[in-house]
Design a protein around this motif. Structure first.
Motif, short mmCIF file in Angstrom:
data_model
loop_
_atom_site.label_atom_id
_atom_site.label_comp_id
_atom_site.label_asym_id
_atom_site.label_seq_id
_atom_site.Cartn_x
_atom_site.Cartn_y
_atom_site.Cartn_z
N TRP A 138 25.21 34.19 -45.76
CA TRP A 138 24.20 33.81 -47.26
C TRP A 138 23.96 31.89 -47.01
N THR A 139 22.40 31.38 -46.51
CA THR A 139 21.90 30.64 -46.11
C THR A 139 21.14 29.52 -47.32
N ASP A 140 22.32 28.18 -47.09
CA ASP A 140 21.78 27.14 -47.60
C ASP A 140 19.91 27.20 -48.15
N ALA A 141 19.51 27.82 -49.45
CA ALA A 141 18.31 27.73 -49.99
C ALA A 141 17.60 25.87 -49.50
N ARG A 142 17.77 25.46 -49.27
CA ARG A 142 17.57 23.90 -49.22
C ARG A 142 17.09 23.62 -47.56
N MET A 143 17.30 24.49 -46.97
CA MET A 143 17.14 24.53 -45.61
C MET A 143 16.59 26.14 -44.87
N VAL A 144 15.86 26.19 -45.73
CA VAL A 144 14.54 27.81 -45.52
C VAL A 144 13.49 27.56 -46.14
N PRO A 145 12.10 27.06 -44.71
CA PRO A 145 11.56 26.46 -45.81
C PRO A 145 10.50 27.62 -46.90
N LEU A 146 9.57 26.76 -47.01
CA LEU A 146 8.99 27.13 -48.09
C LEU A 146 8.15 28.51 -48.18
N GLN A 237 13.42 20.70 -57.46
CA GLN A 237 12.87 21.14 -56.39
C GLN A 237 13.14 20.51 -55.14
N VAL A 238 13.68 21.09 -54.35
CA VAL A 238 14.13 20.71 -53.01
C VAL A 238 13.81 19.20 -52.44
N PRO A 239 14.03 17.76 -52.20
CA PRO A 239 13.61 16.60 -51.92
C PRO A 239 13.26 16.74 -50.22
N PHE A 240 12.28 16.36 -49.67
CA PHE A 240 12.20 15.53 -48.68
C PHE A 240 12.71 15.06 -47.62
N PRO A 241 13.56 14.99 -46.71
CA PRO A 241 13.09 15.98 -45.74
C PRO A 241 13.56 17.24 -45.13
N ARG A 247 10.83 23.67 -52.69
CA ARG A 247 11.13 24.72 -52.63
C ARG A 247 11.94 24.53 -54.10
N ASP A 248 12.26 25.35 -55.40
CA ASP A 248 13.02 25.22 -56.36
C ASP A 248 14.63 26.02 -56.98
N VAL A 249 14.86 25.08 -56.66
CA VAL A 249 16.27 25.92 -55.95
C VAL A 249 17.43 25.49 -57.71
N TYR A 250 18.69 25.79 -57.23
CA TYR A 250 19.58 25.36 -58.87
C TYR A 250 20.90 24.94 -57.33
N PRO A 251 20.91 23.16 -57.37
CA PRO A 251 21.50 22.73 -56.40
C PRO A 251 22.80 23.05 -56.54
N GLY A 252 23.33 22.87 -55.25
CA GLY A 252 24.74 23.28 -55.53
C GLY A 252 26.00 21.85 -55.48
N PHE A 253 25.36 20.61 -55.76
CA PHE A 253 25.94 19.77 -56.57
C PHE A 253 26.37 20.01 -57.98
N MET A 300 25.81 24.93 -51.01
CA MET A 300 24.89 25.14 -50.70
C MET A 300 23.79 25.78 -52.18
N ASP A 301 22.63 25.34 -52.05
CA ASP A 301 21.53 25.75 -53.16
C ASP A 301 21.72 26.81 -52.98
N LEU A 302 21.16 27.60 -54.13
CA LEU A 302 20.54 28.70 -54.85
C LEU A 302 19.04 28.51 -54.66
N THR A 303 18.41 29.77 -54.38
CA THR A 303 16.91 30.16 -54.74
C THR A 303 16.00 30.16 -56.68
N ALA A 304 15.41 28.96 -56.70
CA ALA A 304 15.69 29.42 -58.59
C ALA A 304 15.44 30.95 -59.33
N GLU A 305 14.94 31.32 -58.21
CA GLU A 305 14.50 32.84 -58.46
C GLU A 305 15.06 34.03 -58.71
N PHE A 306 16.89 33.45 -57.96
CA PHE A 306 17.73 34.71 -57.68
C PHE A 306 18.89 33.98 -58.87
N TYR A 307 18.51 32.84 -58.81
CA TYR A 307 19.80 31.91 -60.25
C TYR A 307 19.56 32.54 -60.77
#
Length: 425
Positions: A138-146, A237-241, A247-253, A300-307
């Motif tokens: 599975w891919t870290d959601a913060r690495m997947v462009p919106l 939301q995943v911060p810049f950069p 992207r809305d996520v549930y952060p891994g931390f 890794m972060d999870l997408t908000a909708e999945f979580y």
């Protein structure tokens, strides 16, 4: 805002981490007369402890270059054979002798619950002795462009179905922990459609099929808080950069904080012991600590909708055991599962998925013949021990291998395989 503060704090500590690393190297340098003294080793240990507890851990590698097959070591090549924005399918291709009878194909569905698929490194290594292994990476959601769109529980189920189609008919599937629900759902959807690519067997390990049975602290928290609390307090939301900016996520931390708090005393003792191992120059023990926490602290972060959909469906509403779970608007009918053999595994001391939660799958899949189902409870192991460790290799893996061998799709009628089995020898 919390995610931005977390990133800012990490960036602000970067110079101090660099300084701590320099201090460690200085006091470990053999040309430094203090390096062999308790003072020098204490300084180096303190510096390493600071650097390790403040760093961000990147995605680990599987690092599986060989596998033991038929009592011989064979080379293994890791290949991505299927890919989508939120997941890669990895095949551990073994260099087997020509003419050897092929092993069964096994798709291991790794948890999408904060840690990377490499957490199942030991699972893959053990199963490669008996099967042609594939695993979901599975891919870290913060690495997947919106721009790549959403990913929710329905997409998860669709991914599993597509991967089974890619691997081919007769594949066996294993869901470890969180994937047990989407794996069972995917199998039900495929059976309901009469899909010829439905797996030959499914093995569900330590999964939350029915969290009303022996609820753990995790299950109780979800029910007490309700879905609105999670939506308001843990989605960010995943911060810049980062590539997944906005992207809305549930952060891994946050997930890691939850994991750590559940057994905080153990982690504090482990880090205290690590410091003492470094001071006493016990290199082997210190390296074991590094290996474990390099994996455990990589999140890794999870997408908000999945979580949110998973929390609501599995832990709050209990839709699957109530017969109310839907996939793409259609009811997931577990009574449609007739031709896929079912093996469930639980750990006696599991504090994530309580005893009985995975076994509940047998009560829901009422049309699987008795000869095509089995259950095993492993004594003296917690959640991690269900899929890793010495007892997993010695007690659980042989049972899974035997179950897969007994229920290959080549059979035209149900085998006279084991019924519900005891956890005792």
């Amino acid at each position: 805002m919390y995610y931005q503060l977390y990133e800012l704090n990490h960036a602000a500590l970067q110079p101090y981490r660099a300084y701590a690393d320099a201090v460690r190297l200085f006091y470990q340098n053999p040309l430094n007369p203090f390096s062999a003294t308790p003072l020098g080793r204490s300084m180096a240990a303190a510096a390493e402890m600071f650097e390790r507890t403040t760093r961000r851990y990147g995605k680990p590698e599987f690092g599986l270059k060989t596998a033991k097959v038929d009592f011989s070591e064979v080379a293994v090549k890791e290949r991505v054979v299927w890919s989508k924005p939120f997941c890669n399918l990895i095949h551990f291709e073994r260099d087997l002798p020509k003419g050897r009878k092929p092993d069964p194909k096994l798709l291991i569905v790794a948890p999408m619950s904060g840690h990377y698929a490499t957490l199942l490194r030991g699972t893959v290594e053990a199963m490669m002795q008996h099967a042609e292994v594939y695993i979901t990476d599975w891919t870290d959601a913060r690495m997947v462009p919106l721009a790549e769109g959403r990913f929710d529980l329905d997409d998860y189920v669709d991914y599993i179905i597509e991967m089974l189609h890619h691997i081919g008919p007769g594949t066996h599937i294993m869901g470890v922990c969180q994937p047990s629900v989407p794996v069972l759902s995917a199998v039900a959807v495929m059976e309901g459609r009469g899909d010829s690519f439905a797996p030959a067997s499914m093995t569900l390990m330590g999964g939350p099929i029915d969290t009303r049975r022996n609820p753990t602290a995790v299950n109780i928290l979800a029910e007490e808080k309700g879905i609105d609390w999670f939506r308001d307090n843990v989605i960010m939301q995943v911060p810049f950069p980062n590539p997944g900016f906005m992207r809305d996520v549930y952060p891994g931390f946050l997930q890691l904080s939850g994991f750590m708090s559940m057994n905080l005393d153990r982690h504090l003792i482990a880090h205290k012991d690590f410091f003492m191992h470094l001071v006493k120059d016990d290199g082997d023990s210190a390296e074991k600590h590094r290996d474990f926490y390099d994996e455990y602290l990589a999140v890794m972060d999870l997408t908000a909708e999945f979580y949110l959909q998973t929390v609501e469906t599995v832990f709050v509403n209990h839709d699957l055991p109530k017969g109310q779970m839907k996939h793409r608007g259609e009811l997931v009918d577990l009574t449609a599962v007739r031709n896929v053999a079912l093996f469930t595994v639980e750990g006696e001391n599991d504090d994530i998925s309580g005893l009985g939660q995975t076994q509940a799958a047998h009560d829901l899949c009422v049309n699987i013949p008795d000869a095509m189902r089995a259950h095993y409870m492993q004594p003296k192991v917690g959640h991690y021990g269900v899929f890793n460790g010495s007892r997993f290799r010695a007690e659980i893996v042989p049972r899974i291998a035997d179950f897969m061998a007994s229920h290959g799709r080549a059979k035209t009628k149900p085998s006279a395989g084991p019924r519900l089995v005891s956890s005792k020898k």
